[in-house]
Design an enzyme around this catalytic site. Sequence first.
Site, PDB file in Angstrom:
ATOM      1  N   ILE A 159      -2.746   8.444   5.017  1.00 25.14           N
ATOM      2  CA  ILE A 159      -2.568   7.022   4.414  1.00 25.14           C
ATOM      3  C   ILE A 159      -3.924   6.117   4.986  1.00 25.14           C
ATOM      4  CG2 ILE A 159      -1.275   5.294   4.148  1.00 25.14           C
ATOM      5  CD1 ILE A 159       1.318   6.979   4.909  1.00 25.14           C
TER       6      ILE A 159
ATOM      7  N   LYS B 234       8.953   6.827  16.318  1.00 16.45           N
ATOM      8  CA  LYS B 234       8.619   5.939  15.578  1.00 16.45           C
ATOM      9  C   LYS B 234       9.287   4.622  15.806  1.00 16.45           C
ATOM     10  CE  LYS B 234       5.644   5.642  12.835  1.00 16.45           C
ATOM     11  NZ  LYS B 234       4.218   5.350  12.888  1.00 16.45           N
TER      12      LYS B 234
ATOM     13  N   THR C  88       8.223   3.477   9.330  1.00 17.80           N
ATOM     14  CA  THR C  88       8.578   4.483   8.574  1.00 17.80           C
ATOM     15  C   THR C  88      10.022   4.114   8.121  1.00 17.80           C
ATOM     16  OG1 THR C  88       9.174   6.669   7.903  1.00 17.80           O
ATOM     17  CG2 THR C  88       9.029   6.076  10.177  1.00 17.80           C
ATOM     18  N   ASP C  89      10.419   4.282   6.738  1.00 17.78           N
ATOM     19  CA  ASP C  89      12.153   4.081   6.478  1.00 17.78           C
ATOM     20  C   ASP C  89      12.821   5.076   7.341  1.00 17.78           C
ATOM     21  OD1 ASP C  89      11.256   6.493   5.251  1.00 17.78           O
ATOM     22  OD2 ASP C  89      12.237   5.860   3.335  1.00 17.78           O
ATOM     23  N   GLU C  90      12.253   6.061   8.044  1.00 15.40           N
ATOM     24  CA  GLU C  90      13.123   6.999   8.506  1.00 15.40           C
ATOM     25  C   GLU C  90      13.816   6.520   9.885  1.00 15.40           C
ATOM     26  OE1 GLU C  90      11.666  11.134   9.039  1.00 15.40           O
ATOM     27  OE2 GLU C  90      10.888  11.198   7.161  1.00 15.40           O
TER      28      GLU C  90
ATOM     29  N   GLY D  33      19.072  19.041  11.045  1.00 15.60           N
ATOM     30  CA  GLY D  33      19.299  17.534  11.219  1.00 15.60           C
ATOM     31  C   GLY D  33      18.713  17.012   9.830  1.00 15.60           C
TER      32      GLY D  33
ATOM     33  N   SER E 129       3.023  13.015  12.532  1.00 15.03           N
ATOM     34  CA  SER E 129       3.493  12.389  11.317  1.00 15.03           C
ATOM     35  C   SER E 129       4.619  13.381  10.557  1.00 15.03           C
ATOM     36  CB  SER E 129       2.687  11.866  10.257  1.00 15.03           C
ATOM     37  OG  SER E 129       1.972  13.050   9.783  1.00 15.03           O
TER      38      SER E 129
ATOM     39  N   TYR F 210      10.672  13.036  15.483  1.00 12.21           N
ATOM     40  CA  TYR F 210       9.729  12.199  14.861  1.00 12.21           C
ATOM     41  C   TYR F 210      10.156  10.695  14.541  1.00 12.21           C
ATOM     42  CZ  TYR F 210       7.268   9.757  10.879  1.00 12.21           C
ATOM     43  OH  TYR F 210       6.726   8.979  10.228  1.00 12.21           O
ATOM     44  N   SER F 211      11.320  10.687  13.903  1.00 12.60           N
ATOM     45  CA  SER F 211      11.794   9.199  13.665  1.00 12.60           C
ATOM     46  C   SER F 211      12.113   8.489  15.034  1.00 12.60           C
ATOM     47  CB  SER F 211      12.786   9.398  12.524  1.00 12.60           C
ATOM     48  OG  SER F 211      13.986  10.026  13.015  1.00 12.60           O
TER      49      SER F 211
HETATM   50  P1  NAD Z   1      -1.207  12.173   8.946  1.00 12.81           P
HETATM   51  O1  NAD Z   1      -0.484  12.792   9.783  1.00 12.81           O
HETATM   52  O2  NAD Z   1      -1.898  12.401   7.725  1.00 12.81           O
HETATM   53  O3  NAD Z   1      -2.485  11.200   9.825  1.00 12.81           O
HETATM   54  C1  NAD Z   1      -2.371  10.626  11.318  1.00 12.81           C
HETATM   55  C2  NAD Z   1      -3.856  10.280  11.728  1.00 12.81           C
HETATM   56  O4  NAD Z   1      -3.692   9.898  12.819  1.00 12.81           O
HETATM   57  C3  NAD Z   1      -4.790  11.776  11.745  1.00 12.81           C
HETATM   58  O5  NAD Z   1      -6.016  11.315  11.339  1.00 12.81           O
HETATM   59  C4  NAD Z   1      -4.825  12.140  13.204  1.00 12.81           C
HETATM   60  O6  NAD Z   1      -5.922  12.644  13.717  1.00 12.81           O
HETATM   61  C5  NAD Z   1      -4.660  10.415  13.813  1.00 12.81           C
HETATM   62  N1  NAD Z   1      -4.081  10.611  15.168  1.00 12.81           N
HETATM   63  C6  NAD Z   1      -2.880  11.532  15.698  1.00 12.81           C
HETATM   64  N2  NAD Z   1      -2.779  11.221  17.233  1.00 12.81           N
HETATM   65  C7  NAD Z   1      -3.592  10.277  17.349  1.00 12.81           C
HETATM   66  C8  NAD Z   1      -4.150   9.527  18.567  1.00 12.81           C
HETATM   67  N3  NAD Z   1      -3.487   9.769  19.832  1.00 12.81           N
HETATM   68  N4  NAD Z   1      -5.087   8.767  18.583  1.00 12.81           N
HETATM   69  C9  NAD Z   1      -5.681   8.748  17.502  1.00 12.81           C
HETATM   70  N5  NAD Z   1      -5.579   9.047  16.246  1.00 12.81           N
HETATM   71  C10 NAD Z   1      -4.588   9.984  16.177  1.00 12.81           C
HETATM   72  O7  NAD Z   1      -0.083  10.664   8.812  1.00 12.81           O
HETATM   73  P2  NAD Z   1       0.175   9.916   7.608  1.00 12.81           P
HETATM   74  O8  NAD Z   1       0.902  10.444   6.535  1.00 12.81           O
HETATM   75  O9  NAD Z   1      -1.162   9.337   6.988  1.00 12.81           O
HETATM   76  O10 NAD Z   1       0.879   8.726   8.115  1.00 12.81           O
HETATM   77  C11 NAD Z   1       0.243   7.610   8.674  1.00 12.81           C
HETATM   78  C12 NAD Z   1       1.184   6.684   9.314  1.00 12.81           C
HETATM   79  O11 NAD Z   1       2.108   6.201   8.264  1.00 12.81           O
HETATM   80  C13 NAD Z   1       2.128   7.057  10.594  1.00 12.81           C
HETATM   81  O12 NAD Z   1       2.299   6.437  11.466  1.00 12.81           O
HETATM   82  C14 NAD Z   1       3.258   7.277   9.626  1.00 12.81           C
HETATM   83  O13 NAD Z   1       4.463   7.487  10.610  1.00 12.81           O
HETATM   84  C15 NAD Z   1       3.337   6.435   8.771  1.00 12.81           C
HETATM   85  N6  NAD Z   1       4.125   6.553   7.522  1.00 12.81           N
HETATM   86  C16 NAD Z   1       3.967   7.952   6.838  1.00 12.81           C
HETATM   87  C17 NAD Z   1       4.485   8.094   5.550  1.00 12.81           C
HETATM   88  C18 NAD Z   1       4.510   9.274   4.877  1.00 12.81           C
HETATM   89  O14 NAD Z   1       5.035   9.618   3.701  1.00 12.81           O
HETATM   90  N7  NAD Z   1       3.437  10.198   4.810  1.00 12.81           N
HETATM   91  C19 NAD Z   1       5.442   7.191   5.218  1.00 12.81           C
HETATM   92  C20 NAD Z   1       5.733   6.135   5.926  1.00 12.81           C
HETATM   93  C21 NAD Z   1       5.065   5.959   7.233  1.00 12.81           C
HETATM   94  O1  DAU Z   2      10.196   8.689   4.704  1.00 16.71           O
HETATM   95  C1  DAU Z   2       8.853   8.508   5.071  1.00 16.71           C
HETATM   96  C2  DAU Z   2       8.445   9.803   5.837  1.00 16.71           C
HETATM   97  O2  DAU Z   2       8.322  10.707   4.817  1.00 16.71           O
HETATM   98  C3  DAU Z   2       7.352   9.733   6.675  1.00 16.71           C
HETATM   99  O3  DAU Z   2       7.790   8.785   7.648  1.00 16.71           O
HETATM  100  C4  DAU Z   2       6.967  11.169   7.371  1.00 16.71           C
HETATM  101  O4  DAU Z   2       5.583  10.919   8.026  1.00 16.71           O
HETATM  102  C5  DAU Z   2       6.721  12.063   6.248  1.00 16.71           C
HETATM  103  O5  DAU Z   2       6.268  13.003   6.579  1.00 16.71           O
HETATM  104  C6  DAU Z   2       7.946  12.019   5.059  1.00 16.71           C
HETATM  105  O6  DAU Z   2       9.046  12.754   5.882  1.00 16.71           O
HETATM  106  P1  DAU Z   2      10.010  13.636   5.177  1.00 16.71           P
HETATM  107  O7  DAU Z   2      10.529  14.517   6.154  1.00 16.71           O
HETATM  108  O8  DAU Z   2      10.855  12.894   4.138  1.00 16.71           O
HETATM  109  O9  DAU Z   2       8.758  14.268   4.348  1.00 16.71           O
HETATM  110  P2  DAU Z   2       8.318  15.929   3.943  1.00 16.71           P
HETATM  111  O10 DAU Z   2       7.077  15.937   3.073  1.00 16.71           O
HETATM  112  O11 DAU Z   2       8.277  16.941   5.065  1.00 16.71           O
HETATM  113  O12 DAU Z   2       9.792  16.426   3.104  1.00 16.71           O
HETATM  114  C7  DAU Z   2      10.092  15.862   2.196  1.00 16.71           C
HETATM  115  C8  DAU Z   2      11.453  16.399   1.737  1.00 16.71           C
HETATM  116  O13 DAU Z   2      11.194  17.502   1.151  1.00 16.71           O
HETATM  117  C9  DAU Z   2      12.323  16.592   2.653  1.00 16.71           C
HETATM  118  O14 DAU Z   2      13.711  16.429   2.252  1.00 16.71           O
HETATM  119  C10 DAU Z   2      12.446  17.914   3.231  1.00 16.71           C
HETATM  120  C11 DAU Z   2      11.936  18.712   1.865  1.00 16.71           C
HETATM  121  N1  DAU Z   2      11.116  19.902   1.886  1.00 16.71           N
HETATM  122  C12 DAU Z   2      10.069  19.662   2.873  1.00 16.71           C
HETATM  123  C13 DAU Z   2       8.989  20.800   3.179  1.00 16.71           C
HETATM  124  C14 DAU Z   2       7.741  20.642   3.720  1.00 16.71           C
HETATM  125  C15 DAU Z   2      11.226  21.048   1.385  1.00 16.71           C
HETATM  126  O15 DAU Z   2      12.502  21.126   0.806  1.00 16.71           O
HETATM  127  N2  DAU Z   2      10.640  22.249   1.733  1.00 16.71           N
HETATM  128  C16 DAU Z   2       9.326  22.051   2.315  1.00 16.71           C
HETATM  129  O16 DAU Z   2       8.760  23.224   2.600  1.00 16.71           O
END
Ligand code: NAD
Ligand code: DAU
Length: 341
Positions: free
Chosen positions: A12, A153, A124-126, A280, A84, A149-150
């Site tokens: 992101i 956060k 995050t919504d989590e 969980g 994340s 994780y959550s």
């Molecule tokens: P990501 O795992 O793709 O990227 C995380 C980045 O943070 C990486 O570039 C990593 O190198 C960097 N990082 C990790 N630890 C660090 C540290 N100690 N110092 C500096 N950099 C560091 O994650 P993402 O999916 O892009 O998520 C970004 C943010 O958005 C996170 O805070 C996550 O909780 C939040 N978020 C993600 C989602 C989702 O669906 N992916 C949804 C809602 C919120």
């Molecule tokens: O809701 C926001 C969150 O969404 C962010 O805060 C997190 O950083 C992000 O990773 C994501 O969390 P989820 O656990 O919802 O996402 P994930 O992609 O890991 O999984 C999405 C759904 O799919 C969840 O119900 C678990 C399921 N899943 C996931 C994987 C990796 C599977 O069924 N099989 C899989 O291999």
Amino acid sequence: MILLITGGAGFIGSNFIRYILKHHKNYKVINLDKLTYAGNLENLRDIDKSYKTYSFVKGDIADRRLVNRLVKGVDAVINFAAESHVDRSIIDSSDFIQTNVVGTQALLEAAISAKITRYIQISTDEVYGSLGKSGYFTEKTPLAPNSPYSASKAAGDVLVRAYCHTHKFPGIIARCSNNYGSYQFPEKFIPLMITNALENKPLPIYGDGLNVRDWIYVDDHCSAIDAILHKGKVGEVYNIGGNSERKNIDVVKIILKKISKRLSMPFSTSLIKFVPDRKGHDRRYAIDSTKIRKELGWKPGYNFDKGLDTTIDWYLKNKEWWQKIKSGEYKRYYKKMYREG
Ligand code: NAD
Ligand code: DAU
């Protein structure tokens, strides 16, 4: 405006840097990223080449000395940096506590002494836990995180809240639902399913596949953060969501259909493999984003169909990007998870 963006080499964060530099030509961006397994400078190769207003610093948000130095002269900090992935936090949560809690605290301390005008915590919504069949998360829903994780956060969020209250700190918290789009690391559900299908590998679905996520295309998350940066009220929380609830199994079936159509060959649902459930595992997430829509005039530009089309096309065009990841660190991790072979 000078922005310190942390975690900008991840999914992101890199999309946000691209978005903000395109929409605000005179802004300066400093990207601080530790380059963990999820951080990848390939995600920003085009930006690095074409913007003199962009600079990168490799480092840890928990490194107080470094962060104190970087934050000087900055107008706003946007903290994307985090561990994340929920599954990794179930194996070992140490890095999650270190970055998402200790790292956030270090950033907050540095931001206070530099007297920045705005700090956005990307949450995050989590943090709200899990929903039953009905209802939505609003900004007033109590925090009830279920995974390490959550929980980490949520700890970051309550720290931001406390700094706002105690120090009159200009913090804002953004809580978004599940993102998908370009440059998402292929351990996450949608890119994992797309890339495994393209490699003719099994598509692992946890449990009964009926868990629901509320999907949002990453550009829409970026435009929401842009709105919060410029119009958000200090001390507030804003929920962000795309109104696109889908069951996991349905998402996989749509992906298979869309890939079959693009490549003019059948990608069969026989690739789907039900595997033991995540420990969980939260059943359902659904976001009520009325507040940001009404107060800041934000709305998403993509529905799920358009967002998924764009995403699948990106993964088809950028095979080298994800193949490199899957053959390296990701592969070692996957072996550890005992789901391949
Ligand atoms: P990501 O795992 O793709 O990227 C995380 C980045 O943070 C990486 O570039 C990593 O190198 C960097 N990082 C990790 N630890 C660090 C540290 N100690 N110092 C500096 N950099 C560091 O994650 P993402 O999916 O892009 O998520 C970004 C943010 O958005 C996170 O805070 C996550 O909780 C939040 N978020 C993600 C989602 C989702 O669906 N992916 C949804 C809602 C919120
Ligand atoms: O809701 C926001 C969150 O969404 C962010 O805060 C997190 O950083 C992000 O990773 C994501 O969390 P989820 O656990 O919802 O996402 P994930 O992609 O890991 O999984 C999405 C759904 O799919 C969840 O119900 C678990 C399921 N899943 C996931 C994987 C990796 C599977 O069924 N099989 C899989 O291999």
